[in-house]
Motif scaffolding. Sequence first.
Motif, short mmCIF file in Angstrom:
data_model
loop_
_atom_site.label_atom_id
_atom_site.label_comp_id
_atom_site.label_asym_id
_atom_site.label_seq_id
_atom_site.Cartn_x
_atom_site.Cartn_y
_atom_site.Cartn_z
N CYS A 186 40.22 34.33 32.01
CA CYS A 186 41.58 33.80 32.13
C CYS A 186 42.52 34.37 31.07
O CYS A 186 43.72 34.14 31.15
CB CYS A 186 41.59 32.29 31.96
N CYS B 274 39.07 33.59 26.44
CA CYS B 274 38.29 33.62 27.68
C CYS B 274 38.54 34.94 28.39
O CYS B 274 39.68 35.27 28.70
CB CYS B 274 38.67 32.46 28.60
N CYS C 217 39.30 27.86 33.22
CA CYS C 217 38.24 27.98 34.22
C CYS C 217 37.10 27.00 33.99
O CYS C 217 36.19 26.91 34.81
CB CYS C 217 37.72 29.41 34.25
N CYS D 298 36.90 27.03 27.82
CA CYS D 298 38.18 27.48 28.36
C CYS D 298 38.73 26.40 29.30
O CYS D 298 38.06 26.01 30.25
CB CYS D 298 38.00 28.79 29.12
ZN LIG Z 1 38.73 30.87 31.43
#
Ligand SMILES: [Zn+2]
Lengths: 173, 399
Positions: free
Chosen positions: A82, A79, A68, A65
Motif C-alpha cells: 500500500c 507497507c 491492507c 498496515c
Molecule cells: Zn498495506
Amino acid sequence: MTTVLSKRDVLTVSAPLQRTPDPWADFRQIEIVTLELTQQYAHSLGKTSRFFLELEARRFFATRCDGCGRTYSPPRSLCPDCLKITQWVELAGTGTVEAYSIMHFASGINDDVKQVELPGVFAYVLMDGASTLFPHWLRCEPARAHIGMRVRVAYTQAEHVQHPIHLMYFEEA
Amino acid sequence: MTRVPVVVGVGLTPFAANRVDASIRDLVAEAVLACMEDAGLLDLKAVQHGLASYESDHFNRQMTLGAILHDALGLTPLPNVRVEGGGATGALALRTAWAYVQSGLCESILVYGGEMNGRSVSSATANGLFALSADADWEMMVGGTYTAFYAAMMRAHMQRYGTTEAQCAHVAVRNRRNARLNSFAQKPMDLTIDDVLRSKPVAEPYKLLDCSLLSDGAAAVLLATEDWARAHGTRFRERPPVYYCATGCGTDTMRLGDRYPEITNFRGKRAAAQAAYAMAGIGEPLLEIDVAELYDSYSGVEIQAVEDLGFVPAGQGGAAVASGIFDADGYLPVNTSGGLLGRGAPVGATGIAQAVEIVQQLWGELPAGRQVANARRGLTDTHAGIGTICVVNIFERRD
Ligand SMILES: [Zn+2]
C-alpha cells in the motif's frame, strides 16, 4: 634483502589451456600476497530500531498496515503493498514453523553466530497474528524439527550479545 | 531493418577453483581475446560500446572494476557501463546490452565479465561475503546463509509436492556428468545418486554434492546489429546467424519470509519467463525450446526452475527431472555445459557463459554427446538471491 611481509607464495604455474606454443610463456611466474580488509561502521537500524529495543525488554513487536491489514514480522516501516506507513503492534511471541533447514555450517558473520550450536535448525516461523515469516535459530533437537511445529520466542540468558537480533531465539512451545 | 542483436562472437576462460596464475583483469582479457578470435574480429576498437559484468567489490577487492577492465582491454575512450544484479549479473548484463543495441545507442557492444569467487578467500569468508547479499539487517545477522534459504525453500517444496532428495540428486549427477564433455568445466564427475545422498550434509536437505561451485573465471559475448556483424565479424558470414531474440526480467521480495504463503517456487522467474515467451512468440515452452541452461545453484533449484519456466506444471519438476527428459539424450536437454554444479559459477561470468553454451549449441559447434541435434532455439535462466532478480534470455538460429 628486504623482506616482503605480505608475500605468501611464489609459483611457476602451467598454462590452464595447454596451448602450444603458450602465448603467455613469459608470464608464468606468479607472486601471491596476503591482503586484509576490515572496517567498522556506525550502522543505524533505522525505523525498525524499536523492534530491537523492545527485545531488550523481552517484548516481541511487529508492524501492521491499516491499509491492507497485513502484519509484518520482521517489521517493515512502509507497507510494500500500500506504500502506507505502518504501526507498531505487540505479538504474543508464539508461532508455527513453515520452513526450515538443519544447518551443519554457519556463516560466522558475528560472535553470536559463532556460538550457535551445530547442527542447528534455521527456521522460518509464521508468528501468530503475522502475515510473513520470521527467520531465526530454533533451539531443539534437530530431528524434532518439522513443518507445522509450534514454537515460541525465547530470550537469551547470556550476559551479553553482540547484535540485538540475538537477544532472542525460538524454542519448542 | 531489424535491430534485434545478433551474436558476433563468444569467449570463455576455463572455470577453476583457483586461477592462481591470473588476476581478474587477466581472466577477462583471456575471455575477450577468445571472443575476438571466435568472431574473426580484427580490431577490438571497431566495437562501439563496452559493458562490464561483475557482482562483488569484496571478492574482487576492487571498486570501479569496470573502468579497470575497460582500460586493460584498450577500450578507452569508448563509452562503458557496469551492470550488477547479484547472481543474475551476467544475464542482466546481456539484457542491458540488448537494450543498448535496440535503442540505437550503439551498433555493437562487448559484454565482458568475471569474478574471483574461488580460493582467494576461505570458504567461511566466501559464505560471509555472500551472506552480505542477503538482507544485512535481518537474515545475515541471524546467521543464515544462502544454502539455508534455498534448503528451507526446498523443504517446503518437498512438504507440499512430495519432491525427494533422490530427485534433487539426479540433477547433481546429470550436470556433473554433462561437465565431463566440457574441457572448460571445473568439476566433471561420474557420480551415482547414492554418492550425492551420502555426501556430507551442509544445510539439509542439501548435501555437499547438491551445492554449486565457487569459481574463478570470465566470459565475453560480442553483440551487434546484423549490419555491423556482417561488416566486422569475418566469421559471421560462415555461420548460421543467431539472434538474441527475447529477454524477460522479474523480481521478488528480498526475504523468503515476505513471500509467504508462496515459498516453494520462484515467482520472479515465472514473470521473467512470461515476458520472454511473449516477446519470442512462444506458447508451449517445452515443445518450442530445444536446449536450455538453467540456474542450478543447488540441485533442487533446477527442479523449481523447470516448473517456473513452464516446462512442466508446478509440483511435477521432481518427477520430470528424474524421468530423464532433461538429460543430454532427453526431450529437452538442459545444462549441457555442466551448469553451475559442474562447469562452475564465477558470478559475473555465469549468465554470460550460459549464453555462450546456448549460442554454440545453435551454431552446432559442440562435440558429439554434448551437441543437441538440430537445436534452433535456446534459453538461459539466471537469478540472484533466492529468485530475487530473475532474467530469462532466448536465442534463435534463423537460417
Ligand atoms: Zn498495506
